[in-house]
Design an enzyme around this catalytic site. Structure first.
Site, mmCIF file in Angstrom:
data_model
loop_
_atom_site.group_PDB
_atom_site.id
_atom_site.type_symbol
_atom_site.label_atom_id
_atom_site.label_comp_id
_atom_site.label_asym_id
_atom_site.label_seq_id
_atom_site.Cartn_x
_atom_site.Cartn_y
_atom_site.Cartn_z
ATOM 1 N N ASP A 252 -103.423 25.911 -44.217
ATOM 2 C CA ASP A 252 -104.165 26.257 -45.439
ATOM 3 C C ASP A 252 -104.426 25.031 -46.316
ATOM 4 O O ASP A 252 -104.821 25.153 -47.467
ATOM 5 C CB ASP A 252 -103.431 27.356 -46.231
ATOM 6 C CG ASP A 252 -102.061 26.908 -46.746
ATOM 7 O OD1 ASP A 252 -101.672 25.743 -46.504
ATOM 8 O OD2 ASP A 252 -101.375 27.720 -47.402
ATOM 9 N N ASP B 89 -89.391 18.829 -49.354
ATOM 10 C CA ASP B 89 -89.201 20.240 -49.690
ATOM 11 C C ASP B 89 -88.024 20.854 -48.936
ATOM 12 O O ASP B 89 -87.464 20.229 -48.020
ATOM 13 C CB ASP B 89 -90.494 21.031 -49.424
ATOM 14 C CG ASP B 89 -91.133 20.699 -48.084
ATOM 15 O OD1 ASP B 89 -90.461 20.104 -47.217
ATOM 16 O OD2 ASP B 89 -92.315 21.042 -47.882
ATOM 17 N N HIS C 227 -102.218 22.800 -47.321
ATOM 18 C CA HIS C 227 -101.152 22.394 -48.246
ATOM 19 C C HIS C 227 -100.477 21.094 -47.820
ATOM 20 O O HIS C 227 -100.447 20.756 -46.640
ATOM 21 C CB HIS C 227 -100.122 23.511 -48.462
ATOM 22 C CG HIS C 227 -99.212 23.799 -47.313
ATOM 23 N ND1 HIS C 227 -98.854 25.071 -46.960
ATOM 24 C CD2 HIS C 227 -98.547 22.990 -46.444
ATOM 25 C CE1 HIS C 227 -98.016 25.021 -45.940
ATOM 26 N NE2 HIS C 227 -97.821 23.777 -45.595
ATOM 27 N N GLU D 202 -98.960 25.210 -52.158
ATOM 28 C CA GLU D 202 -99.896 26.186 -51.613
ATOM 29 C C GLU D 202 -101.191 26.210 -52.424
ATOM 30 O O GLU D 202 -101.232 25.688 -53.546
ATOM 31 C CB GLU D 202 -99.239 27.576 -51.646
ATOM 32 C CG GLU D 202 -97.990 27.686 -50.782
ATOM 33 C CD GLU D 202 -98.291 27.675 -49.280
ATOM 34 O OE1 GLU D 202 -99.289 27.091 -48.852
ATOM 35 O OE2 GLU D 202 -97.488 28.260 -48.521
#
Ligand code: GLP
Length: 278
Positions: A136, A67, A138, A143
């Site tokens: 979270d 990413d 991810h 997400e």
């Protein structure tokens, strides 16, 4: 999944580096999927050490990063381009043309994402994908609520991710809101996946990913659908797992253990296979 619990971040990173080194020794032109963040930093340090001191060769390796932040140029110290060059690429003998990192500054993201996916396919697919995990749950920047079949695309970052990653920026408002990221579907096509997690701030996400239901709300849980995943976690990140005795028992059980049944589609042996054979 093979869940391997290390006592420390250092031990975890060295074990991860051994997985990478064995992959490269078995296949010198392997395709690696690479991650950023604090978690793989010591892994990269150890790979640099193995390159310098033990001749670990990257001359035929190809890499694809997961990413990049949208809007950050490759020279921006917060960009993942910068991170990778600064922490790994400048110290190893990988040819520059074999390095792929999503562009945060292309003027046509849709075309770029399609091109990136195609480059992975044309390179023969990713042999070993390294992953961290967000608090979270991810993976990459997928997400919560990301499709488990998603491909490389633009994602809007969750508020919690922006807050987590603000530590790398001067001001929280400097954290980009968008990122270009490989999708969960892209990641799941890797031949083998090595997920790393360190520290008790990751314990909830790790437990949800490994022992919870498969859900797009914890995109790391999609790894449960993959046939060859190693989760290397340190004791802090393992703190909320409920099956730790079982994982440790498998990890430690060596003498007299039965040979594992070879899984025919596997190209490489797993860490557990090697433990059982030793
Ligand atoms: C970012 C990256 C992820 C990484 C995560 C955790 O969101 N896109 O690939 O896994 O951060 O980072 P850290 O290792 O710093 O906790």
């Amino acid at each position: 999944m093979e869940v391997l619990i290390s006592e420390s971040y250092d031990e975890m990173s060295k074990a991860a580096a051994q997985v990478v080194a064995k992959t490269l020794n078995a296949k010198p032109n392997a395709v690696l999927g690479l991650a950023t963040g604090s978690t793989p930093l010591s892994l990269y340090k150890e790979l640099v050490r193995l390159h310098r001191n033990e001749g670990l060769d990257f001359s035929q390796v190809t890499t694809f990063n997961l990413d990049e932040y949208v809007g950050l140029t490759r020279n921006n110290p917060q960009s993942y381009h910068y991170f990778m060059h600064h922490n790994l690429f400048q110290y190893i003998n990988i040819p520059a043309q074999n390095i792929y990192i999503p562009s945060g500054t292309t003027d046509n993201y849709e075309a770029f994402c399609q091109w990136y996916e195609q480059r992975i396919v044309d390179s023969g697919g990713i042999d070993l994908q390294i992953l961290g995990i967000g608090t979270d749950g991810h993976i990459a920047f997928n997400e919560p609520s990301s499709s488990l079949g998603s491909r490389t695309r633009i994602k809007t970052l969750a508020q919690s991710t922006i807050e987590d990653n603000a530590r790398f920026f001067d001001k929280p408002e400097d954290v980009p809101i968008y990122a270009i990221t490989m999708g969960v579907g892209t990641i799941l096509e890797a031949d083998r996946i090595l997920m790393l997690a360190s520290g008790d701030n990751k314990a909830k996400a790790v437990a949800a990913a490994i022992e919870g239901p498969v859900t797009s709300m914890i995109t790391a849980s999609a790894l449960q659908l993959h046939q060859d995943v190693i989760c290397l976690v340190d004791s802090g990140a393992a703190a909320e797992l409920t099956m730790t005795d079982y994982y440790r028992w498998i990890q430690d059980k060596q003498p007299g253990a039965p040979q594992t049944v070879p899984r025919p589609h596997f190209r490489k042996k797993s860490i557990v296979d090697r433990y059982l054979e030793s």
